[in-house]
Write an enzyme that holds these catalytic residues in place. Sequence first.
Site, PDB file in Angstrom:
ATOM      1  N   PRO A 269      -3.226  32.834  12.843  1.00 47.68           N
ATOM      2  CA  PRO A 269      -3.520  31.912  13.948  1.00 47.68           C
ATOM      3  C   PRO A 269      -3.253  30.466  13.564  1.00 47.68           C
ATOM      4  O   PRO A 269      -3.527  30.044  12.438  1.00 47.68           O
ATOM      5  CB  PRO A 269      -5.021  32.128  14.169  1.00 47.68           C
ATOM      6  N   CYS A 338      12.944   5.522  25.196  1.00 43.89           N
ATOM      7  CA  CYS A 338      14.054   5.496  26.150  1.00 43.89           C
ATOM      8  C   CYS A 338      14.552   6.899  26.473  1.00 43.89           C
ATOM      9  O   CYS A 338      15.681   7.269  26.135  1.00 43.89           O
ATOM     10  CB  CYS A 338      15.179   4.654  25.586  1.00 43.89           C
ATOM     11  N   TYR A 367       0.458  21.537  16.712  1.00 42.97           N
ATOM     12  CA  TYR A 367       1.822  21.141  17.084  1.00 42.97           C
ATOM     13  C   TYR A 367       1.850  19.731  17.679  1.00 42.97           C
ATOM     14  O   TYR A 367       2.675  19.420  18.528  1.00 42.97           O
ATOM     15  CB  TYR A 367       2.444  22.169  18.054  1.00 42.97           C
TER      16      TYR A 367
HETATM   17  N1  LLP Z   1       3.064  33.375  13.017  1.00 44.79           N
HETATM   18  C1  LLP Z   1       4.357  33.180  13.304  1.00 44.79           C
HETATM   19  C2  LLP Z   1       5.354  34.046  12.692  1.00 44.79           C
HETATM   20  C3  LLP Z   1       4.731  32.157  14.189  1.00 44.79           C
HETATM   21  O1  LLP Z   1       6.010  31.975  14.474  1.00 44.79           O
HETATM   22  C4  LLP Z   1       3.729  31.329  14.766  1.00 44.79           C
HETATM   23  C5  LLP Z   1       4.072  30.242  15.688  1.00 44.79           C
HETATM   24  C6  LLP Z   1       2.383  31.566  14.415  1.00 44.79           C
HETATM   25  C7  LLP Z   1       2.091  32.607  13.555  1.00 44.79           C
HETATM   26  C8  LLP Z   1       1.243  30.739  14.958  1.00 44.79           C
HETATM   27  O2  LLP Z   1       1.132  30.849  16.332  1.00 44.79           O
HETATM   28  P1  LLP Z   1      -0.125  30.208  17.124  1.00 44.79           P
HETATM   29  O3  LLP Z   1      -1.375  30.971  16.710  1.00 44.79           O
HETATM   30  O4  LLP Z   1      -0.227  28.792  16.718  1.00 44.79           O
HETATM   31  O5  LLP Z   1       0.219  30.383  18.532  1.00 44.79           O
HETATM   32  N2  LLP Z   1       5.393  24.349  19.041  1.00 44.79           N
HETATM   33  C9  LLP Z   1       4.931  25.286  20.039  1.00 44.79           C
HETATM   34  C10 LLP Z   1       4.402  26.562  19.429  1.00 44.79           C
HETATM   35  C11 LLP Z   1       5.403  27.241  18.527  1.00 44.79           C
HETATM   36  C12 LLP Z   1       4.841  28.416  17.809  1.00 44.79           C
HETATM   37  C13 LLP Z   1       5.757  28.869  16.756  1.00 44.79           C
HETATM   38  N3  LLP Z   1       5.284  29.951  15.991  1.00 44.79           N
HETATM   39  C14 LLP Z   1       3.877  24.597  20.905  1.00 44.79           C
HETATM   40  O6  LLP Z   1       3.600  23.419  20.674  1.00 44.79           O
HETATM   41  O7  LLP Z   1       3.354  25.201  21.830  1.00 44.79           O
END
Ligand code: LLP
Length: 404
Positions: A269, A338, A367
């Site tokens: 997570p 810009c 993020y």
């Molecule tokens: N594991 C893997 C292999 C991943 O690619 C990701 C996120 C996570 C875990 C963690 O996911 P989370 O629990 O945070 O949802 N920049 C985007 C989100 C990109 C997520 C990329 N991978 C945003 O700001 O919404």
Amino acid sequence: MKYIKKKFFIENVKVRNLTKKFSTPIYCYSYKKLKKNIMIFKKNFKNLNPLICFAVKANANLKLLKEIKKFGLGADVVSLGELTKALKAGIQTKKIVFSGVGKTSEELRFAIDKKILLINAESKSEILEIERIAKSKREIVNIGIRLNPNTDAKTLKQISTGKKQDKFGLTEKYFLELVKYLKNSKFIKLKCLSVHIGSQILSNQPYEKMLKVVDRIIKKSNYKFEFIDLGGGMGISYDKKIKNLNYKKYAVAIKKVLKKHNTKIIFEPGRSIIGNTAILVSKVIYIKHGSNKNFVILDAGMNDLMRPALYGAEHQIIPENKKNVFTKKTYEFVGPICESTDRFLTAKKFQKLNEKDLVIISDVGAYGMSLSSNYNVRLKPAEILIKGYKINVIKKRQRLKDLI
Ligand code: LLP
């Protein structure tokens, strides 16, 4: 995070006082929220006794990683840089997993030298590269293979990763072929099936579908996996109308699979641990009258918080100083950069703002800073961690001389 006498506070610290000392824009984190998120996560999945590997990409601040480590969490990393930071934060190698479609030889060698728990491989070529390195070092390397379960995560298309058209993981056919191949490998020990279908997932239905595929494929592979790594993706509430993912329901669905396959569970997570722990405090530079709306031009831009420009994500904006006077005109909150995508939010009804007022952009812990950039040669903001009355600068604002 709350208003006390109409002024916004993080824990016991008045946000206005922080801006007097550290200027704006600033990222401010609440330790209490971080702790609470970790406790809630642990409590809800307690029955599964999982290894929880924090997805460092969501927030790579070293001081925060150290705090997260203290709660016993491991790390999910995707680059040499993230791996180095996780190690520097003191996270045990046996709690680190390495994900990503394009790990270089240099990255793989480093991970192998450090003897991390798992490298989650995503292609045959990567597996062959790991095997070559392992053979040259006469070592046995533990890996997982990432499955592409062809499951729709029902989230923003830009952050969906588990459908067959996505670059991530291996299709069922190739996955099974590689399991077979690895049964005879002298230098690789296959330990894990990994999946991650996307991010900001709010319903359990995609997870349940994905678990069905995982169950079927493990049966078909006729292989005893030591771990199932279910990735991350648990969605959070960016808006009062939306509820966080229901962890309990997810845990029940996982338990069902574990009854058939006795494996350990890994989670990765990111957002659900850190997302709602932080705010971005920004100052109104100008208010410009448009034809049917007013532009509130902030000193924070898309380089400081990229999510709205990149995904159309909405982060709630609230005033730092509450008043009971509202404007009739729509406010469009924008940054100074810009680019037309440098906009944060459109608010139909908002408290009347004046130039130099402070506003709070909510839920930017995940993020936020990790996606920030120096676009327009702008300095990255400072990061501040609040613990009760304690103010801890966990990253100083960049200085111009760092960039020139
Ligand atoms: N594991 C893997 C292999 C991943 O690619 C990701 C996120 C996570 C875990 C963690 O996911 P989370 O629990 O945070 O949802 N920049 C985007 C989100 C990109 C997520 C990329 N991978 C945003 O700001 O919404």
